[in-house]
Enzyme design. Structure first.
Site, mmCIF file in Angstrom:
data_model
loop_
_atom_site.group_PDB
_atom_site.id
_atom_site.type_symbol
_atom_site.label_atom_id
_atom_site.label_comp_id
_atom_site.label_asym_id
_atom_site.label_seq_id
_atom_site.Cartn_x
_atom_site.Cartn_y
_atom_site.Cartn_z
ATOM 1 N N GLY A 227 2.800 -17.981 10.306
ATOM 2 C CA GLY A 227 2.929 -17.475 8.943
ATOM 3 C C GLY A 227 4.336 -17.605 8.426
ATOM 4 O O GLY A 227 4.675 -17.034 7.392
ATOM 5 N N GLU A 268 1.906 -20.425 16.707
ATOM 6 C CA GLU A 268 1.010 -21.475 16.207
ATOM 7 C C GLU A 268 1.290 -21.774 14.742
ATOM 8 O O GLU A 268 0.466 -21.506 13.875
ATOM 9 C CB GLU A 268 -0.448 -21.083 16.446
ATOM 10 C CG GLU A 268 -0.750 -19.662 16.066
ATOM 11 C CD GLU A 268 -2.080 -19.189 16.577
ATOM 12 O OE1 GLU A 268 -2.465 -19.533 17.704
ATOM 13 O OE2 GLU A 268 -2.735 -18.441 15.827
ATOM 14 N N PRO A 269 2.445 -22.360 14.475
ATOM 15 C CA PRO A 269 2.784 -22.678 13.092
ATOM 16 C C PRO A 269 2.013 -23.875 12.568
ATOM 17 O O PRO A 269 1.780 -24.848 13.288
ATOM 18 C CB PRO A 269 4.275 -23.005 13.171
ATOM 19 C CG PRO A 269 4.478 -23.493 14.561
ATOM 20 C CD PRO A 269 3.491 -22.761 15.415
ATOM 21 N N ARG A 307 -4.644 -27.574 -3.420
ATOM 22 C CA ARG A 307 -3.911 -26.308 -3.381
ATOM 23 C C ARG A 307 -3.545 -25.722 -4.758
ATOM 24 O O ARG A 307 -3.689 -24.512 -4.954
ATOM 25 C CB ARG A 307 -2.665 -26.431 -2.500
ATOM 26 C CG ARG A 307 -3.009 -26.760 -1.047
ATOM 27 C CD ARG A 307 -1.796 -26.719 -0.145
ATOM 28 N NE ARG A 307 -1.397 -25.369 0.150
ATOM 29 C CZ ARG A 307 -0.354 -24.754 -0.378
ATOM 30 N NH1 ARG A 307 0.424 -25.385 -1.222
ATOM 31 N NH2 ARG A 307 -0.082 -23.519 -0.064
ATOM 32 N N TYR A 311 -5.269 -22.175 -4.930
ATOM 33 C CA TYR A 311 -4.359 -21.058 -4.638
ATOM 34 C C TYR A 311 -3.346 -20.801 -5.744
ATOM 35 O O TYR A 311 -2.441 -19.998 -5.547
ATOM 36 C CB TYR A 311 -3.532 -21.398 -3.392
ATOM 37 C CG TYR A 311 -4.250 -21.339 -2.075
ATOM 38 C CD1 TYR A 311 -5.217 -20.375 -1.816
ATOM 39 C CD2 TYR A 311 -3.905 -22.220 -1.054
ATOM 40 C CE1 TYR A 311 -5.835 -20.314 -0.577
ATOM 41 C CE2 TYR A 311 -4.514 -22.161 0.194
ATOM 42 C CZ TYR A 311 -5.478 -21.209 0.421
ATOM 43 O OH TYR A 311 -6.065 -21.136 1.640
ATOM 44 N N CYS A 337 -13.653 -33.666 -13.657
ATOM 45 C CA CYS A 337 -14.196 -33.054 -14.872
ATOM 46 C C CYS A 337 -14.386 -31.544 -14.725
ATOM 47 O O CYS A 337 -15.480 -31.000 -14.932
ATOM 48 C CB CYS A 337 -15.483 -33.761 -15.276
ATOM 49 S SG CYS A 337 -15.148 -35.467 -15.718
ATOM 50 N N GLU A 338 -13.336 -30.916 -14.306
ATOM 51 C CA GLU A 338 -13.158 -29.469 -14.335
ATOM 52 C C GLU A 338 -11.682 -29.312 -14.629
ATOM 53 O O GLU A 338 -10.945 -30.294 -14.533
ATOM 54 C CB GLU A 338 -13.414 -28.842 -12.962
ATOM 55 C CG GLU A 338 -14.853 -28.712 -12.595
ATOM 56 C CD GLU A 338 -15.021 -28.169 -11.180
ATOM 57 O OE1 GLU A 338 -14.201 -27.338 -10.752
ATOM 58 O OE2 GLU A 338 -15.959 -28.604 -10.527
#
Ligand SMILES: *Cc1c(COP(=O)(O)O)cnc(C)c1O
Length: 352
Positions: A227, A268-269, A307, A311, A337-338
C-alpha cells in the site's frame, strides 16, 4: 519519462516517438530501469537477510514484466487462480507464489493446492473447510488489524467494516479451528489498503500483527502486505520507504528475538514497483471544439486504461510530439461510447 532539450525521452535516452514509428499507437511502454530502482530501494530500506518482496501482480500482470521482476529476485502475490497460473508460466516456483483470494470458492482454493502455491486464508468459514480437506497443507492467515488506511474508500481494505481478512479480535476462533484440524500456520499476513502515506499507520498495523503472530508457534514468515503511496504528480509526496524500512527492521528484529527464531519479513508491493515505470502513448484523432470545451479525442479508451473512469484517478498527460508553443487546455477523451475521459480541466482535483 523526462524532458531534455525540448524532447521527451525515456530513462535510457530512447525517444518514445521512435517506438511509436516502430510499433504503432496506442502503445504501452514499461521501463525496467524504473522497476529495478524501486526494487533496490526496498531491499536497501529493509536491511534484513531474510527479506522477500512478493510483487502484487494485479498492478500489472504483463508476463514480460513478471519475468523481469522474477529476474530481480521477487516472489509473486496473486489474488486469483489465473494470476497464480500466469506466475507459474512466467517461471516462478510454486513456493514463490502466495495466493491471497477473497470470497472465492473452496473449489478454486483446491486448484491452488494442486498448483502447490502458498495459500493465504482470509475468513473463518474457508479456514474450517480447508482444514477438513487439507489439514497438512501449511497456510498463511490474513489478519484484519482494523486500521483505516488508504488513498480512498475503494482501496482501503483494513478497516473494521472491510470484507478482507479475519479480525484480530477473532484470533481465539482461528486457534480453535487450527487445533481441531491439527493445521500448521506458517505465515501471518495483513494488507490494509493502497496509497497509504502515513508510516505510523503501517507501524500500528505491524504491532497488531506481532501480537497475533506471537501466539502461533510454527511461523516461517510475517507478511506486511503493501500500500506504499507513489507520486502521481510532480509535487506529490510518497511513502518514506527509507524511514519505514528503518523502523520496521528494528521492530521486526526485536520480535524475532522474542519469538526465538529468525523469520522472513515479506512485503507485497504492486504499485510501488511498477506504477512509475509505465507510459501509455496515444495519438490524437480529432480536436473538437464545443461551446464550452476543447476535446482531444484519442485512438484509445477506457478499454486500455480504465483507472481514470473507474477510480477518478489522476494520470499526468503531456503532448510529447510538440513541446514548444502556447499551451492550451484540452479535455482528453477516448473513443468509447460512454463518458470516457482520461483527464482534463474538471479533473484537476483528482488525486490518485
Ligand atoms: C493489491 C494488493 C497488494 C498491492 O497493493 P499496492 O497498493 O499496489 O502496493 C498487495 N497485497 C494484496 C493482498 C493486494 O490485494
Amino acid at each position: 519519462m523526462h524532458i531534455e532539450n525540448d524532447k521527451y525521452l525515456l530513462e535510457g535516452g530512447v525517444d518514445p516517438l521512435v517506438l511509436v514509428k516502430k510499433y504503432g499507437c496506442p502503445l504501452y511502454i514499461y521501463e525496467t530501469s524504473v522497476m529495478k530502482r524501486q526494487y533496490d530501494r526496498l531491499t536497501k530500506a529493509f536491511h534484513l537477510k531474510k527479506l522477500k518482496i512478493n510483487y502484487a501482480c494485479k498492478a500489472l500482470n504483463n508476463i514480460a514484466v513478471l519475468k523481469y521482476l522474477k529476474s530481480l529476485g521477487t516472489g509473486l502475490d496473486t489474488v486469483s487462480i489465473q494470476e497464480a497460473r500466469i506466475g507459474l508460466l512466467a517461471g516462478f516456483q510454486p513456493d514463490e507464489i502466495i495466493y491471497t483470494p477473497n470470497c472465492v470458492s473452496i473449489e478454486e482454493i483446491s486448484q491452488a493446492v494442486e498448483l502447490g502455491v502458498k495459500i493465504n486464508i482470509d475468513n473463518l468459514s474457508i479456514l474450517e473447510q480447508f482444514g477438513s480437506l487439507y489439514p497438512h497443507y501449511p497456510i498463511c492467515i490474513r489478519i484484519n488489524p482494523h486500521i483505516m488506511a488508504g488513498g480512498n474508500s475503494k482501496i482501503s481494505v483494513g478497516h473494521i467494516d472491510s470484507k478482507f481478512g479475519i479480525s484480530f479480535h477473532q484470533t481465539p476462533l482461528i486457534h480453535r479451528i487450527i487445533k481441531a484440524h491439527d493445521m500448521t500456520v506458517e505465515g501471518i499476513h495483513m494488507h490494509t489498503g493502497s496509497d497509504i502515506l502515513d508510516i505510523d499507520v503501517f507501524l500500528q498495523g505491524a504491532e497488531i500483527l506481532f501480537q497475533v503472530a506471537e501466539e502461533f508457534k510454527d511461523l516461517q514468515y510475517i507478511d506486511f502486505g503493501s500500500g506504499f503511496k507513489v507520486p502521481y504528480k510532480e509535487e506529490d509526496i510518497e511513502t518514506d520507504i527509507e524511514e519505514l524500512g528503518e523502523k520496521i527492521t528494528v521492530r521486526f528484529n526485536e520480535f524475532c528475538e522474542r519469538y526465538g527464531r529468525k523469520l522472513t519479513l515479506m512485503f507485497e508491493p504492486g504499485k510501488f514497483l511498477v506504477s512509475e515505470s509505465g507510459v501509455f502513448l496515444v495519438k490524437v484523432n480529432v480536436v473538437k471544439q464545443t461551446t464550452s470545451t476543447v476535446f482531444a479525442g484519442v485512438d484509445s479508451g477506457l478499454n486500455h486504461l480504465i483507472r481514470p473512469m473507474l477510480y477518478d484517478s489522476y494520470h499526468k498527460i503531456v503532448n510529447i510530439s510538440k513541446t514548444e508553443g502556447r499551451s492550451r487546455i484540452y479535455t482528453v477523451v477516448g473513443y468509447i461510447c460512454e463518458t470516457d475521459t482520461f483527464g482534463g480541466q474538471s479533473q484537476n482535483d483528482r488525486n490518485q
